[in-house]
Structures are given as C-alpha cells and as structure tokens.
Design a protein around this motif. Sequence first.
Motif: not given
Length: 527
Positions: A426-431
């Motif tokens: 679910v996680n992404s550095p784009r956030v």
Amino acid sequence: MGYGFQHMFGVRKLACLGGVLFAIFTTSRYFEFPYDDVISSLFSANDIQLTKIASYPPENSSLLSSTGDSSATNNASSLIQTINKHDASSSSIQTINKHHVSARDVVPLSNLSSITEVSRKKKKKNVVSISEMHDILVHNRASSYSMKPRWHSRADQELLEAKFQIENASFENDHYLYPSVFRNVSVFRRSYELMEKILKVHIYKEGERPIFHQPEAVMKGIYASEGWFMMQMKASKRFIARKPKQAHLFYIPYSSKMLKATLSPNSYDRKSVVPYLKKYLDLIAGRYSFWNRTGGADHFIVACHDWAPDETRQYMGTCIRAICNTDVIKSGFEIGKDVSLPETNVRYPQNPLKNLGGKPPSKRSVFAFFAGQMHGSLRPNLLRHWENKDSDMKIFKKLPKVKDDRNYIDYMKSTKFCICAKGSEVNSPRVVEAIFYECIPVIISDNFVPPFFEVLDWESFAVFVREKDIPDLKNILLSITNKKYLQMHQRVKKVKQHFLWHVKPVKYDMFHMILHSIWYTRVFRVN
C-alpha cells in the motif's frame, strides 16, 4: 422401606439441584450477567479469551467529546472486529505468556459468539475509509491495549500527567503551524511542547552492524527514513536518557532494509529473518528488565522495508512499530498502537533539501501525472484505463532513466494532481514526493494509513480515490473546483515542513514528527 424412601428423596434433591445449576449455566450463555465469565469458567477453561483492558481516558472524556461524534467509539468497536487487529490469537497469547503476564492482567471476554458473528459480517467490507480509520483511532484511545506494567515507574506518572495536559490543551497561536492541516492544532502543539520538555529515550547498545547501529547504510533511496531517523536519534542530546530507568521509551535501533540485505538477499521468504530478531529480543529481555516490565509496550522500532510488518509481528508485535507498510487489513498495522512512517526517497544524502518545491498553480500545465514500474495489479489497471487515452492524463510506465530523475521531477513540479498509485504494497514514496514538489497527492491505495495520521487532517490537502474508481479518476479530479484546488495547494505547501529531512533536525521537521507520533502513541496507551 423408610430407608429406601429417604434414599429416593435424596436422589431427587440432587437431581433438582443439578437441574438448577444446569439452568443457571445455560442462562448465563445467553444473557450477559456481570459475573457470567466466572460461572462459565467453572465449566470450561477453554472459553476464556483475552480482551482489551479498559484504561484512561474513558469514553466520555474531553478528548472523545471534542471530536463532535459521540458514537465514534461504538462505530469503531465494530470496525475493530472488521480488521481483526486486536484479537487474542494464539501467537499473542504465547507472546504474553512469554513475558509472564499474571492472571489478574487477563480479562475474560463475554458474549463471544455475537462478536464472532459481527466479525464475519464486517469482513465482507474490505475497504476502511479515512473517517472510519479516525473512528478506530478514537476508540483505541479510549481503550488501552498495552499490558499493565508489572511495576510502576516515575516515567509512567509523567506520561499520565502529560496525557491530562494534552487533553485539556487550550488554543495558542503558533506562526510556524497552519491549523487547517491539523485535526486539532492546539492538541498537537501542546503534545509537541511536552515531548520537547519531558521525553527521554534509551537506545539499546546491543546489536551487530550493519543490521544494528549503522544508519549510514540506509541514507539514500526509498527506505531512507529508517536510516535518517536512526542517525538523528543517536545524535540527539535533548531526548537521550542518561539512565535507562529515566526513559519513557526504548529504541531498538535496527534497519529492516539491512536485515534483509544481510541475511536474506536472494530470498522472498519473509519469515526467514524472524529468528534473528527473536534472538536479539531474547538477549535484551534476558539482560535487562525493561521489556519485561511492560511486555514491550514502551519499546519502539522504526522500519521502512516492506518486510517489516511481517518480520516484527510475532515477537515485537507488542511494541510501537513505526513502519512504512501500513495496510490496516493485511499487514497487521494497528491504528492507535503502531505509527505510519513516511516513505521518503532521499536522492541527495549530503543535501536532502536540494531541488525541492515546484511551480505556482498558474504555471502547472499538466493536469494529472503518474510514472512508475508495474509492481502489483493496480498500476497495470491504471495504465489500462488511462495510458494514451486522454491528453490531460499523463500516465506512463517507468520513464527513461536520466541523471537525478530530472524528467520525473519536472513532471511533478509542473503537475496539479500527482497520482500516488500503490505497487505491491500500500505504501509509495510518491505520497511524500508529491508534497516535496507541492503537487496535490492523489492516493489510490485502499486501507493505506497515511503518515502522522493521528494529528494531520490528510483529507484537507490530499485526494483519496478507491481502487475500484480508477475508471472515473478524471471526473473525480474535475469535480474539485479551482477555488478548492488553490486551497489544497496552499495547504500542501504549508504541510511540507513536516516531511523534510535536515542534516541537523529543526523544529517540526520529519525527525521530530516521527518521534512525536511515537511519543503521542505511548502517552495515550499508558496505564
């Protein structure tokens, strides 16, 4: 004959008495008496289950009433059953037994059958909204899940006093803070002040490099949060306890990235690294009394690798886990106990602030943008609907490699809405990247708990789109008026200060926000 009559009469009396006891037992199974569990336990020890131990603040506390929703706690109670995060599983029972929880710390669970029925019904709903996550957070503040300390300390009392002051915080203006991006800016400000004034952390010295005590190995890339936090925590003078007994929190300084890279570089078996962490935990629990005093409730880890939730769940599940992979359904992330760690892609370790910022709204010519590798099933679906389908929607696979990812960053700086689509997790550095470049984050990741969720009002500066609504993505974004967009853009610029790494930490920056989340969680779970 008289003797036979008396014998027969005695048998009947025993039969009647047995019938009465059976009736009481049967009735207690269907009606909730105050001591129903005591009666049940006389007949079957197998019916005893672990449940939460009620603690301060109660449901009618000022903190709960300040939310304006008196039913939040009741709503969240059923949501808790949905995600099954605090069930007394056999593994949790083994963990508690391992740390010598006494019988008085175990509370029987009554009316188990009805709770199981609710849980089965709720499991059909597999997406937890942001507002529902907040309900769960409110509920978990009203019920402590941490083990009652085996003996009290001065640190416990200081935390209780801090809790009281945070709950009763009054408004004071702070020109460094922007109220619109917070759930309650007064509560955050008071909590932060108390953290700076009170908090002391003990860092365990045990552990072999590079898995422990080597932040330099994780200062660049998408898992850099764990390296930067470790470096700045170890260098902190304000927060380090001179004596372990003075500590409010205990930090286990390991790197989840280096754990995998060192022990399991070519494997995808997440359980393969668990024995190593267990051995370390056995070491510190055997050498010191601190873990055993609270069952780990005042210990914390900071780990960003995707494996972190699985590798820490079995033996470190009782401690506060600051992790990047915050799937409230699958990863075992517990709202109100665990902390959502921002996944930050640090490109320039010598100058993490280099090249941040973006164009003003009037110069942002791209409506929506995404580019990335095709991890997971959602991103291919996103491209299926939007790649080369609409000139306003710049949706690509991974862009051609150029120095410093300039093409990718230029898009971010020139885009109104940056699509943050999940990959395998679910996680992404784009956030956080979207915030770096002052672009509105559009988060497409069901059940993702965003960073600093307990204090930041994410829906004031980000857009959350359900995965099933990808076909309607453009219409959802078009429904945001220009006035609303400008407001959100201004809030992204203001909230950015909380997501920045500095070579030397500054007030309200990423280091302090992560530490505050851990502090804040501990304050509201102390017994």
